[in-house]
Write a protein that holds these residues in place. Sequence first.
Motif: not given
Length: 634
Positions: A371-372, A443-452, A454-468
Motif C-alpha cells: 500500500f505505501t 476503521w484502520w484495524h478493519e482495513i489492515v486485518t480484514v479488508g486486506h 492477506d497482508k495483515k502481518d506486513a511490516p509496512w502498514w502505518p500504525t495510525m498513531q499520528t496525523p502524518q
Amino acid sequence: MTRDNKYASQTLNSYVFVFLTDPNSESRSSSIYIPRDETFGHLKSSDFLAYGIKSISQDVIPALKSVFDINFTPNEFDSFEDVFDLYEGGIHLPTDVFKEITPLPVVNELLRTDGEEFLKFPVPKVVQVSKSAWMTDEEFAREIIAGLNPGLIRVLQEFPPKSKLDSTVYGDHTCIITKEQLELNLDGLTTDEAIQGKKLFILDHHDSIIPYLRRINSTPTKAYASRTILFLKNDGTLKPLAIELSLPHPQGDQYGVVSNVYLPAIEGVESAIWLLAKAYVIVNDSCFHQLVSHWLNTHAVVEPFVIATNRQLSVLHPIYKLLHPHYRDTMNINSLARSSLVNADGIIEQTFLWGRYAMEMSSVIYKDWVFTDQALPADLIKRGMAVEDPSSPHGVRLIVEDYPYAVDGLDIWDAIKTWVQEYVSIYYPSNDTIQQDSELQSWWHEIVTVGHGDKKDAPWWPTMQTPQELIQVCSTLIWIASALHAAVNFGQYPYGGFILNRPTLSRRFMPEKGTPEYDELSTNAQKAYLRTITPKFQTLIDLSVIEILSRHASDEYYLGQRDSADFWTNDTKAQEAFKRFGTNLANVELQLVQRNNNETLRNRVGPVSMPYTLLYPSSEEGLTFRGIPNSISI
C-alpha cells in the motif's frame, strides 16, 4: 472452489476469499449484492456507460458470434487498411442481427444507420494525425512512459537482468542480452557507463508470466515472456535497444528458458521481425495493464477501504466526509466487472492473452502489492525513476525529466496531499486526537486485518498513531481512486482502440527461417502481423468495451468538485481549504497545457501528435482523453 468463484470474484481481501475444495460446491449467481447506497441510482438515463458493458456481454457478443459462425464475415484482417475500415467504413452486418439488443444509447452509438445496420468506431487519437507513426521505435518507447501503462518501467541497475523466480523450481532465467548487442546503439557509451549514468531502463514482463506460460501456450494463443531494454538519449527520448523473448524449456521448468534476442531494424524481413517482437511485448503489457495496473491496483484494492469506511465511520465523521466522494460507484462498477469483464469465460478471458488464468495471475501478483508504495513519489523511487531530493519542489528528482505521467502526476499528488494535510490538521492537531478516536482506529484495524487480511502481518502498514500517518494514508487512497485510475483508464480507447498499436492477443510464434511463415514476412508483412495479433472478432469486442470504459458520464464529478458541495460540511475552515484545492488544481491544469505546448518536451506529444492529457483534472462528457474523476466510477 470453482475457477469462476475463486478468482473471478476477486476483491483481494478476506471479505470474498473463501477457499473450498469441491469444484461442484458453489456456482455463480446471476447477480452480485451491492448495498442500496452504492448503486447507480443517481445516473441519468442517457449515461448507462457501465450497463453498456453488460449489454455488450449479454447481447452484442452473442450476436457477433452468430454472424461469424455463419461465415458472414471472415475472422481475419488481410491488411492494415482493413483495420482502418473499422473507423472509415465499418463492419456491415445483417439488419436483423441486433434487433434483440437492449436499446442503451451508449451501445447504439456503435450501431449507426446509413441504409443498413453496421458497426463503426470513432477514429482513435493515436492514428488521427498519422496512420503509421505508431510503428516507430520512438512512439513504442514513448508510450511506455506516456501511454496506458506508464508505471512499470524501471531503471536498469544490474546487468544482465536477473529473475526473482525460485531457481530450484524454474532454473536459471538470467537475461541473455549481451553488452555487445546494446552497445551497437549506445551512442558511444559502454553498457557499464550507461548503467552508472542511469541511462538504461527495462520493461520487464518475464517473471509475471513465466509460471503460466506453458499453460497459456497449450491453448490457441502463443506468447513469450519478454524483457525490453531502452536507452535515454540526449534529447530526452527513449529508444529500444533489444528485446528478449523467452519460452519455457521443452525438457521442463527446472531447465530454465529458451530465449532469443531481437535488435532494431528498419528494412527488409528484419524490420518485420522487429515489429513482431515489439508486438509480443505490447501484448504482455496490454494484459498486465488491464489485469494488474488497472483492475488490481485501482478497482480491487480500493474496495476494502469502501467497505470499512461504511462499516466503521459515521457519516458525520470528518474522515468519512473526506473520503466518501472517492468511493462513488466503485462497488457497483466492480460488481458489473465481475459479472461481465473479469468473470470466468467473460470478456477479458475471451480477448486477452492470459485467458482463463487472468484472475489467478492477478491474484498471485497481488502478493507483491504494498500500500505505501502506491503513493506516487514512493513508487517512482522504488522503480529507480526518481531519487529523493529535498531541494526539488516535490521532494524527488526524476531520472527522465520528460516523463509525462510522473511530471504531471507529481503536481496532482502535491495538490491532493496539500488539501488532505490542511483538512486533517483541522480535526487532528495532535497524536492524541488520532489515538483516542475509536472510530478511526476501528476503521484502520478493519482495513489492515480484514479488508486486506492477506497482508495483515506486513511490516509496512502505518500504525495510525499520528496525523502524518493519516495524511499519507488518505492522500495515497485518494491518489489511487482518482489520478492513478484516470491515468490507466481513460486512454484505453485513444491508444488501444487501434488494435495494431495495442494488440491483446498473440496467436503464432515468431517465424523461423526456412518456414512458410518466415517467407510470408518477405512477401506480405502486414498479413503476417495480422495473423499473429488479435483477430477481427476479438478486436470488435475489445473496441466495443474499451470505448465505453474510456468515456465520462455527463454527471461525473471531478477532482476538486463535490456532489452537494454547499452542504457537505458547515466547517468554514474545511470549505476554504477545499476551495484552495480547486484553485490549485485549476492552476495545475494550466501548467499541463503549457507543457504540452513546449516543443522541446518531445515525449509529451510524440510522433503520433497526441498530447499527454490524461492527468488534466477537468473534462467534459464523452470520449475526451482527459479528466480525473473523484472515484473509480467506470
